[in-house]
Design a protein around this motif. Structure first.
Motif, PDB file in Angstrom:
ATOM      1  N   LEU A  26      67.000  82.356  28.194  1.00 16.84           N
ATOM      2  CA  LEU A  26      67.049  81.276  29.190  1.00 16.84           C
ATOM      3  C   LEU A  26      67.770  80.059  28.614  1.00 16.84           C
ATOM      4  CD1 LEU A  26      63.433  81.476  30.663  1.00 16.84           C
ATOM      5  CD2 LEU A  26      65.540  82.384  31.616  1.00 16.84           C
ATOM      6  N   GLY A  27      67.897  79.047  29.451  1.00 16.42           N
ATOM      7  CA  GLY A  27      68.517  77.804  28.987  1.00 16.42           C
ATOM      8  C   GLY A  27      69.979  77.993  28.617  1.00 16.42           C
ATOM      9  N   GLU A  28      70.670  78.848  29.319  1.00 12.13           N
ATOM     10  CA  GLU A  28      72.063  79.154  28.979  1.00 12.13           C
ATOM     11  C   GLU A  28      73.059  78.353  29.812  1.00 12.13           C
ATOM     12  OE1 GLU A  28      71.772  83.449  29.281  1.00 12.13           O
ATOM     13  OE2 GLU A  28      71.655  83.588  27.108  1.00 12.13           O
ATOM     14  N   SER A  29      72.583  77.505  30.690  1.00 11.66           N
ATOM     15  CA  SER A  29      73.495  76.622  31.416  1.00 11.66           C
ATOM     16  C   SER A  29      74.114  75.628  30.442  1.00 11.66           C
ATOM     17  CB  SER A  29      72.739  75.873  32.519  1.00 11.66           C
ATOM     18  OG  SER A  29      72.207  76.785  33.454  1.00 11.66           O
ATOM     19  N   TRP A  30      75.206  75.009  30.870  1.00 11.16           N
ATOM     20  CA  TRP A  30      75.925  74.079  29.990  1.00 11.16           C
ATOM     21  C   TRP A  30      76.629  73.053  30.863  1.00 11.16           C
ATOM     22  CZ3 TRP A  30      80.970  72.539  28.850  1.00 11.16           C
ATOM     23  CH2 TRP A  30      81.161  71.930  27.595  1.00 11.16           C
ATOM     24  N   GLY A  31      76.326  71.791  30.621  1.00 11.18           N
ATOM     25  CA  GLY A  31      76.944  70.743  31.436  1.00 11.18           C
ATOM     26  C   GLY A  31      76.641  70.984  32.899  1.00 11.18           C
ATOM     27  N   CYS A  32      77.678  70.970  33.717  1.00 17.48           N
ATOM     28  CA  CYS A  32      77.510  71.213  35.157  1.00 17.48           C
ATOM     29  C   CYS A  32      77.561  72.693  35.497  1.00 17.48           C
ATOM     30  CB  CYS A  32      78.597  70.472  35.929  1.00 17.48           C
ATOM     31  SG  CYS A  32      78.532  68.684  35.742  1.00 17.48           S
ATOM     32  N   ASN A  79      54.922  76.456  32.058  1.00 21.83           N
ATOM     33  CA  ASN A  79      54.572  77.825  32.426  1.00 21.83           C
ATOM     34  C   ASN A  79      53.804  78.553  31.328  1.00 21.83           C
ATOM     35  OD1 ASN A  79      55.938  78.770  35.143  1.00 21.83           O
ATOM     36  ND2 ASN A  79      57.364  77.334  34.186  1.00 21.83           N
ATOM     37  N   GLY A  80      53.525  77.862  30.215  1.00 25.69           N
ATOM     38  CA  GLY A  80      52.823  78.527  29.120  1.00 25.69           C
ATOM     39  C   GLY A  80      53.630  79.637  28.468  1.00 25.69           C
ATOM     40  N   VAL A  81      54.946  79.512  28.552  1.00 24.90           N
ATOM     41  CA  VAL A  81      55.831  80.529  27.989  1.00 24.90           C
ATOM     42  C   VAL A  81      56.223  80.119  26.571  1.00 24.90           C
ATOM     43  CG1 VAL A  81      58.177  81.476  28.177  1.00 24.90           C
ATOM     44  CG2 VAL A  81      56.717  81.291  30.209  1.00 24.90           C
ATOM     45  N   SER A  82      55.962  80.973  25.597  1.00 26.81           N
ATOM     46  CA  SER A  82      56.341  80.631  24.222  1.00 26.81           C
ATOM     47  C   SER A  82      57.852  80.693  24.083  1.00 26.81           C
ATOM     48  CB  SER A  82      55.673  81.572  23.224  1.00 26.81           C
ATOM     49  OG  SER A  82      56.357  82.801  23.123  1.00 26.81           O
ATOM     50  N   LEU A 123      61.106  81.833  34.638  1.00 25.70           N
ATOM     51  CA  LEU A 123      60.082  81.398  33.691  1.00 25.70           C
ATOM     52  C   LEU A 123      58.668  81.819  34.080  1.00 25.70           C
ATOM     53  CD1 LEU A 123      61.392  78.017  32.373  1.00 25.70           C
ATOM     54  CD2 LEU A 123      60.346  79.801  30.982  1.00 25.70           C
ATOM     55  N   PRO A 124      58.309  81.765  35.354  1.00 28.24           N
ATOM     56  CA  PRO A 124      56.935  82.186  35.697  1.00 28.24           C
ATOM     57  C   PRO A 124      56.704  83.688  35.513  1.00 28.24           C
ATOM     58  CG  PRO A 124      57.881  80.830  37.443  1.00 28.24           C
ATOM     59  CD  PRO A 124      58.992  81.174  36.511  1.00 28.24           C
ATOM     60  N   VAL A 125      57.755  84.433  35.257  1.00 27.02           N
ATOM     61  CA  VAL A 125      57.641  85.888  35.222  1.00 27.02           C
ATOM     62  C   VAL A 125      57.626  86.435  33.802  1.00 27.02           C
ATOM     63  CG1 VAL A 125      58.544  88.009  36.256  1.00 27.02           C
ATOM     64  CG2 VAL A 125      59.000  85.830  37.356  1.00 27.02           C
ATOM     65  N   VAL A 126      57.997  85.627  32.813  1.00 28.63           N
ATOM     66  CA  VAL A 126      58.058  86.124  31.436  1.00 28.63           C
ATOM     67  C   VAL A 126      56.979  85.470  30.580  1.00 28.63           C
ATOM     68  CG1 VAL A 126      60.520  86.644  31.568  1.00 28.63           C
ATOM     69  CG2 VAL A 126      59.758  84.393  30.752  1.00 28.63           C
ATOM     70  N   ASP A 127      56.774  86.036  29.381  1.00 29.69           N
ATOM     71  CA  ASP A 127      55.777  85.505  28.446  1.00 29.69           C
ATOM     72  C   ASP A 127      56.423  84.669  27.353  1.00 29.69           C
ATOM     73  OD1 ASP A 127      53.613  87.170  29.639  1.00 29.69           O
ATOM     74  OD2 ASP A 127      54.891  88.779  28.871  1.00 29.69           O
ATOM     75  N   VAL A 175      62.734  73.539  27.665  1.00 28.15           N
ATOM     76  CA  VAL A 175      61.502  73.423  26.870  1.00 28.15           C
ATOM     77  C   VAL A 175      60.357  72.945  27.767  1.00 28.15           C
ATOM     78  CG1 VAL A 175      60.368  72.046  25.077  1.00 28.15           C
ATOM     79  CG2 VAL A 175      62.603  73.104  24.621  1.00 28.15           C
ATOM     80  N   GLY A 176      60.643  71.946  28.581  1.00 32.30           N
ATOM     81  CA  GLY A 176      59.601  71.427  29.466  1.00 32.30           C
ATOM     82  C   GLY A 176      59.118  72.451  30.481  1.00 32.30           C
ATOM     83  N   LEU A 177      60.060  73.190  31.031  1.00 31.33           N
ATOM     84  CA  LEU A 177      59.682  74.229  31.992  1.00 31.33           C
ATOM     85  C   LEU A 177      58.863  75.328  31.314  1.00 31.33           C
ATOM     86  CD1 LEU A 177      63.028  74.668  33.993  1.00 31.33           C
ATOM     87  CD2 LEU A 177      60.859  73.745  34.868  1.00 31.33           C
ATOM     88  N   ALA A 178      59.260  75.694  30.121  1.00 32.93           N
ATOM     89  CA  ALA A 178      58.522  76.734  29.399  1.00 32.93           C
ATOM     90  C   ALA A 178      57.098  76.274  29.124  1.00 32.93           C
ATOM     91  CB  ALA A 178      59.245  77.075  28.089  1.00 32.93           C
TER      92      ALA A 178
END
Lengths: 259, 259, 259, 259
Positions: C11-17, C57-60, C27-31, C51-54
Motif C-alpha cells: 500500500l501507500g504506492e501513490s506519489w504526488g498527484c 484499521n489496526g493494520v501492522s 486497508l480494512p481487509v488486510v492484517d 500510516v494513519g489509515l493503517a
C-alpha cells in the motif's frame, strides 16, 4: 596523408543546479557538440544556453538522446519495446530541435548517448529503431555513430548520412567495441595517451585496439568526453596534434558536404 | 441561436506505471485533446500511445506544456526568467510534435497546463513569452486559451489563431478567473451542474461567474478535465447536452477553418 | 487442520498527484501492509497518510523498500554494489520508520518490493545484504519474505524473525519462483482463482505451481497485490474464504508472537 | 576575549553522477557537516560515502533536510500543510539517521536547507513544525539554526539544544536576515572578505549587517557553503583566522557539552 576530420564532444549535460563538465571551456576547442536532451542530463535552460554558446563558437550541434535515467546518467542498459524506444528518441530530438531552431542554430546531427549508444552499436534491432526515428524526424540529419558499429550500418540502411567516429579517450577491445568503463585503463585520462591513440588511428587508417590490433575503417570524427576530468586539456591536445600533423578540422555538415 | 463549438480535455497525463484519468473512455467523447509533454505528466511512451488513440478517434491534438514539476503535477506557480520559460515551452512542444508527426497525427494546437496557464492568464509578460514561443515553433498552430485572459490577448498579438475556451467543470470568479481549487465548490463534480453551466454560458454568450454575473465573450471550446473523478460522465453529459441543444461540435482546426 | 495466518498487501504506492491502488478500501481487509518508501512509489505525505489509515484499521505496517526507479515502479532489476544496496534499503526503512513512529504506529516488518525482491529471492548475496541491513536497523523487525526463497534463508541467517509469504494472485513456476509478469496468466485477476489457489496451498501445506506440482513449505502470510485492478475484490474474497475455512487471521507481530 | 566555536558546512550534495562541491577537500577543514538527505541533493550512496568520510575526519554530522525539489536544489520556497512539512522533515532525518547509525557515526544535529531554512527563519509556524519534528524523532538532537531566527526560538520552545550559527560567506541585511542571493554581493566569494566578516562578528559579539549595523547575539557556529566556488579556500582561511585569533573550534556535540 592528411585527413579532413571533426572533433566532437558531449556537452550540455548539466541539470538544474548540478554542473557537469566545463562547456564554456570545451566549446572553443571542438567542431561539433552533442547536447543532452533532458533524459540523462540537460534541461531546457541548459539546452538553451548551450545552443547559444555553440552558435557563438560556430560549433555545429546535434541531439544526444539517452535513456530516461537521470540518476544513472543514462549509463545503465535498459530494454524498451521498439515503439517506446522510438518515442524516447523522437521526444529528445524534437525537444532540442525546437529550442535550437528558436535559438537560430538548428541541430544538424544526432548521436545516441551512453548505454543507449552501446546497445545500438551491438544490437542491429535497436540500431534500426534509432536510425529510423532519426530519419522520420528529418532525413537530412547526420547520424554520428561509432565506426564499425551496428548503429553506423543502420544509419546507412535508413538512408541517413553517417559520420563515423572514433574515441580519443577510450580504449578499444579487439572486436572494435569500447572497453567497458569498469575495466581499469578504459578511459585515457592522460592527454598524451589520447593524442597518441588518435594520431595512430589516423596513421593506420583504422581503430587501434588495446592489444595493438588495427581494425581498418574510415572515420570522420574524433570524440573527446566532456564530462571526464581533464577533458578540456585532452581536447586541446588532440586538436593541436591533429592540426599540427596537417589534418584539417570542420563542423560535421561542412565535413560531409565537402566529402 | 446555435453555435459551432469544440469539446476539449487534458489527456495523456499518466506517467510510467502511474495511471491518471481514463483516456480510452474520454477520447471518443471529445473533439480535441491537450497532451501532457513529460514535465508535469506524460512520458514518451504515454505520448505515443495517446497520439495513436487520438488519431483512431479523429480527435485533434495539441501540446499541453506545464511547469517542470512532476510531483506537484504542474499545479504550483513557479517563476522563471523569460528565456527559460520560453525554452521550457519549446522543449515540450517540440517533443510532442516529433512523436505526433512520426505517428501520422501532427499537433494542431497548444494549451498551457495548470499553474503555467493560470500565471499566463493573469500576467501579460508570461503570456507573451508563451505565445511567442508557440509562434516561433510554428505560426500555424492554434493557441487554445481561456476566454478573457491575458494569454488569449497575447496569442492574438503574436499573430496566432486563438481558440477561446470556457470550463464546464470549474466555477468562475466575478473577474473571469477560475475559482482557485482550494475553494470548496470550485470543481463541479456533478455532471448536471457542468451541463447547466455550459448551456447557460452558450445561452448568455459569455462566462457566468459563481455570483451569477455574466461576462460577455465569444468562445469556441468547452473544456472538461480528464483527471477529475467522473470526468467521462461529465464529458458525455456535456456533449449530449450541447448536441441536443442544436450546437455542433468540431475538432479545433475544422472549427477555426470554418469560422 | 486450520492455520493461523496473515493477509498482507502493498500500500501507500501513490506519489504526488498520481494515485495508485485504493488504499482506503484495501486497508480494512488486510492484517498487515507494506508501505512504499519514496523510491518506486510513495512520498512523505502519502506515507504519513497511509500510516494513519493503517493505525486506524489496526493494520501492522512494514517498510517496502524498492529500487530507485520511480518511472519503472521498481520493477526493473538493477545491479548495485553491496554497500550501495545496503544504503538504499537503510534509507527507506529509516525514512518510513521516522514517519511511522511520529504517527504513533511504528513499523514492525520489512518486505522488499518488485525487482529488488525478485533479485533477493534468487541471489543469496543480494538477500544477505538486505537481511543484514534490516538487522542493522533494528534486529527486532520481522522480515516478510517469500517462502522457499534465498531472502527467507538470509533473514534467518541474519537472526531476524522471518514471516514466510505466498501470493494469492500470482502463479508459481515449478521451481517455486513467481511466474514472470510478462507471461500471460501470471497474475490471477479473478478473485475465485485467487481463492482457489490460497485454499489449495493451505490444504496442501505448500506452494502449488501452475503445473500442479506442490512444493511443501510452511507459510505465515498471504499477499494480495494492492495495485492490481480488482485487488480489493480479491482481498475480500480471500479473507472471507480463509475465515470461512476456519483459519484465523492476525497482524504479523501477533502472529509470530503466538507461534 | 576568545570564543569556543564550530565551523560547519553543507556537504553530501552530489546526486547520482552529478558532483557538487568538493567534500573530500572540505571535510578536513570543518568541525561539523550538514548532509543532504535525497530531496534537494544527496542520494543513499552519496550519504553513505559522506558519512564514512565524516567519521574518518572526526566531523560530527547532521541531517540537512530540504524541500522535495531536486531540480531547484531546494532553493525555491514551497508551501506545505504543516503535517506534510513534518513528514518531509521526518523522512529525511530518518533516512540519514539509519545510514549514519549503520555506518557507526550517528547524526547529532539537524539543520534545514535552503528555502526551507529561509522560510523557517522568518515564519514561526514553519519553524515550530520543523523543531517539533526534530524533537519527535530524537529530543537529544541539536538544532543548528541561524542566530536571531524564528527557527532558533522554535528550537528552544521545543526543548532542543540550539546551536546558533552565523554565515562567513553571506552578507546580512539590517534586520538580521541573509541578503537574498539575487542581490549582487550577497555571497562573499573572496576568502579575505569572509575572514573579515567572521572576525568582526566575533569581536563585536553579533551579526554585522552590510550597512555596518551590529545585531548583538551569541553564536556557536560559523557556516561556510560547500557548493560555492572557492568554498575550500574560504573554509581554510576562516579556520586559520579563527584559530590564529585564539578562538577554539569543536564539533557541535563537544561544543555544547562544554558550554
Amino acid at each position: 596523408m592528411t585527413m579532413r576530420l571533426n572533433l566532437n564532444a558531449d556537452l550540455g549535460e548539466s541539470w538544474g543546479c548540478f554542473t557537469m563538465g566545463d562547456d564554456g571551456a570545451l566549446l572553443p576547442v571542438v567542431d561539433s557538440a552533442n547536447l543532452a536532451c533532458g533524459m540523462h542530463g540537460g534541461d531546457p535552460r541548459v539546452m538553451r544556453i548551450t545552443v547559444g554558446l555553440a552558435r557563438a563558437n560556430g560549433v555545429s550541434i546535434g541531439a544526444h538522446p539517452g535513456h530516461a535515467d537521470l540518476h544513472g546518467f543514462g549509463r545503465r542498459p535498459m530494454d524498451l519495446p521498439p515503439e517506446d524506444l522510438s518515442a524516447l528518441v523522437l521526444y529528445q530530438i524534437g525537444a532540442l530541435a525546437a529550442i535550437a531552431r528558436a535559438g537560430g542554430w538548428p541541430i544538424t546531427h544526432v548521436k545516441p548517448h551512453g548505454a543507449l549508444s552501446n546497445q545500438a552499436c551491438a544490437d542491429p534491432a535497436i540500431a534500426g529503431v534509432i536510425a529510423r526515428a532519426v530519419a522520420a524526424f528529418d532525413p537530412g540529419l547526420i547520424l554520428l555513430a561509432p565506426a564499425l558499429s551496428a548503429l553506423a550500418r543502420a544509419g546507412e540502411a535508413a538512408g541517413l548520412r553517417v559520420a563515423l567516429e572514433v574515441f580519443a579517450d577510450r580504449s578499444y577491445e579487439a572486436d572494435g567495441r569500447l572497453t567497458p568503463r569498469s575495466v581499469p585503463g578504459s578511459v585515457l585520462h592522460d592527454p598524451d595517451a589520447a593524442v597518441a591513440q588518435v594520431l595512430r588511428m589516423a596513421a593506420e587508417g583504422g581503430i587501434v585496439a588495446r592489444d595493438g590490433r588495427v581494425l581498418p575503417t574510415p572515420f570522420h570524427s574524433v570524440c573527446v568526453h566532456g564530462d571526464a576530468p581533464g577533458a578540456v586539456a585532452t581536447a586541446r591536445a588532440v586538436r593541436a596534434a591533429l592540426l599540427g600533423a596537417g589534418h584539417s578540422l570542420h563542423p560535421l555538415p561542412a565535413l560531409l558536404a565537402g566529402a
